[in-house]
Scaffold this motif. Sequence first.
Motif, short mmCIF file in Angstrom:
data_model
loop_
_atom_site.label_atom_id
_atom_site.label_comp_id
_atom_site.label_asym_id
_atom_site.label_seq_id
_atom_site.Cartn_x
_atom_site.Cartn_y
_atom_site.Cartn_z
N ASN A 209 -18.60 9.73 10.19
CA ASN A 209 -17.29 10.34 9.93
C ASN A 209 -17.37 11.17 8.65
N TYR A 210 -17.26 12.49 8.78
CA TYR A 210 -17.38 13.38 7.62
C TYR A 210 -16.22 13.22 6.64
N LEU A 211 -15.10 12.61 7.07
CA LEU A 211 -13.96 12.42 6.18
C LEU A 211 -14.16 11.22 5.24
N PHE A 212 -15.17 10.41 5.50
CA PHE A 212 -15.50 9.34 4.56
C PHE A 212 -16.13 9.97 3.33
N SER A 213 -15.62 9.62 2.15
CA SER A 213 -16.09 10.25 0.91
C SER A 213 -16.80 9.30 -0.03
N GLY A 214 -16.73 8.01 0.23
CA GLY A 214 -17.27 7.04 -0.71
C GLY A 214 -16.32 6.72 -1.85
N ALA A 215 -15.12 7.30 -1.77
CA ALA A 215 -14.10 7.05 -2.79
C ALA A 215 -12.79 6.72 -2.08
N ASP A 216 -11.84 6.20 -2.83
CA ASP A 216 -10.52 5.95 -2.27
C ASP A 216 -9.87 7.26 -1.84
N GLN A 217 -8.99 7.17 -0.84
CA GLN A 217 -8.24 8.35 -0.39
C GLN A 217 -6.85 7.92 0.06
N TRP A 218 -5.83 8.53 -0.50
CA TRP A 218 -4.49 8.33 0.04
C TRP A 218 -4.40 8.95 1.44
N THR A 219 -3.60 8.34 2.31
CA THR A 219 -3.16 9.02 3.52
C THR A 219 -1.65 9.21 3.42
N ILE A 220 -1.11 9.93 4.38
CA ILE A 220 0.33 10.18 4.43
C ILE A 220 1.05 9.11 5.25
N SER A 221 0.29 8.16 5.82
CA SER A 221 0.81 7.19 6.78
C SER A 221 1.41 5.96 6.10
N ALA A 222 2.68 5.70 6.38
CA ALA A 222 3.41 4.58 5.80
C ALA A 222 3.21 3.31 6.60
N TYR A 223 3.17 2.18 5.90
CA TYR A 223 3.06 0.87 6.55
C TYR A 223 4.40 0.47 7.15
N ALA A 224 4.35 -0.05 8.36
CA ALA A 224 5.58 -0.36 9.10
C ALA A 224 6.34 -1.54 8.52
N ASN A 225 5.64 -2.47 7.84
CA ASN A 225 6.26 -3.75 7.49
C ASN A 225 6.62 -3.93 6.03
N PHE A 226 6.30 -2.95 5.19
CA PHE A 226 6.60 -3.14 3.77
C PHE A 226 6.82 -1.78 3.13
N VAL A 227 7.97 -1.60 2.50
CA VAL A 227 8.42 -0.28 2.07
C VAL A 227 7.60 0.32 0.95
N SER A 228 6.83 -0.48 0.24
CA SER A 228 6.08 0.05 -0.90
C SER A 228 4.59 0.22 -0.60
N ASN A 229 4.19 0.13 0.66
CA ASN A 229 2.78 0.27 1.02
C ASN A 229 2.54 1.47 1.94
N VAL A 230 1.42 2.15 1.71
CA VAL A 230 0.91 3.16 2.63
C VAL A 230 -0.56 2.85 2.89
N PHE A 231 -1.13 3.52 3.88
CA PHE A 231 -2.54 3.31 4.19
C PHE A 231 -3.41 4.22 3.35
N HIS A 232 -4.56 3.69 2.99
CA HIS A 232 -5.55 4.51 2.29
C HIS A 232 -6.92 4.20 2.87
N ILE A 233 -7.86 5.11 2.65
CA ILE A 233 -9.26 4.89 3.03
C ILE A 233 -9.96 4.30 1.82
N ASN A 234 -10.54 3.12 1.97
CA ASN A 234 -11.18 2.49 0.82
C ASN A 234 -12.62 2.97 0.66
N PRO A 235 -13.29 2.65 -0.44
CA PRO A 235 -14.64 3.17 -0.69
C PRO A 235 -15.70 2.66 0.28
N PHE A 236 -15.32 1.74 1.16
CA PHE A 236 -16.27 1.17 2.12
C PHE A 236 -15.99 1.67 3.54
N GLY A 237 -15.04 2.60 3.70
CA GLY A 237 -14.76 3.18 5.00
C GLY A 237 -13.66 2.48 5.78
N GLY A 238 -13.10 1.41 5.24
CA GLY A 238 -12.00 0.73 5.90
C GLY A 238 -10.68 1.42 5.64
#
Length: 275
Positions: A209-238
């Motif tokens: 996956n070329y979008l994996f950078s080895g660093a954290d990355q914010w996404t624009i996607s909000a978590y459905a169950n908690f108002v203060s969380n969004v998804f991010h790509i972690n440094p391990f690809g998760g």
Amino acid sequence: TVKVEYLSSVSEQPTNTTSTLTVDLDYSQATGTTPSGESAADKLIATAVTTGEGLYSDAYEEGRYVYKGANPNNYIKFNGEEWRIMSVETDGTLKIRRNESLGSMVWDTSGSNNWARPATLNTYLNNDYYNTLSSDAQNQIQSHNFGIGFVTNNNTDLAGQIASENGTIWTGNIGLMSASDYLRANTNVEQCGNLNLNNTNNEKCKITNYLFSGADQWTISAYANFVSNVFHINPFGGIDLYTVDYDNVVWPVLHLKSDITLSGEGTKENPYMIS
């Protein structure tokens, strides 16, 4: 229509007469611009593949194409910088992501995962950062829809996730990639084709996956169950959750207008150039 008339001095029609006619055309399209060649979308779609790295027909949205693989030839020069083309959208626009981060920033200082509110990062990208771009670059940007709907953590249904993301739309110049953008960029669909699989097999998934950078990355996607969380790509690809008022790394995403044309080959050494 080309109309040919005899001179007024000719009293009867000549027979067996041949001649040559040179016609210079000076024309414009209805938009007032002269056609300049193959569109960027057509140029890229002509390179589409069904195996290996490259541009694929999107399995989830008809008429859309996405780049997949560890290092496809999707490099493009924008604003004098190196970016990557993520997708060719159904309207002919190109979705691109900067290939170097802007550094770490909070997603929202008020603790809300509503990007359209607008979130703090939304305001920064579409004002402060936008104003740093050259006038040529600004003119090449198409204000566009971004899917900002809620995503369920560790789900196994990518089609359902995409539908949920696209269930809430924000329209603007600059955003972030969605969680599904990251997943769709992977050629290893069998092991990485949904959020749950990607997180289970992240060590394998990050290398295709070329979008994996080895660093954290914010996404624009909000978590459905908690108002203060969004998804991010972690440094391990998760793909996991992160609190919006913490710092995380920003990789801006935007859309280029459908009327641009491209030269170049999309490689790092010979990236696509906008004209």
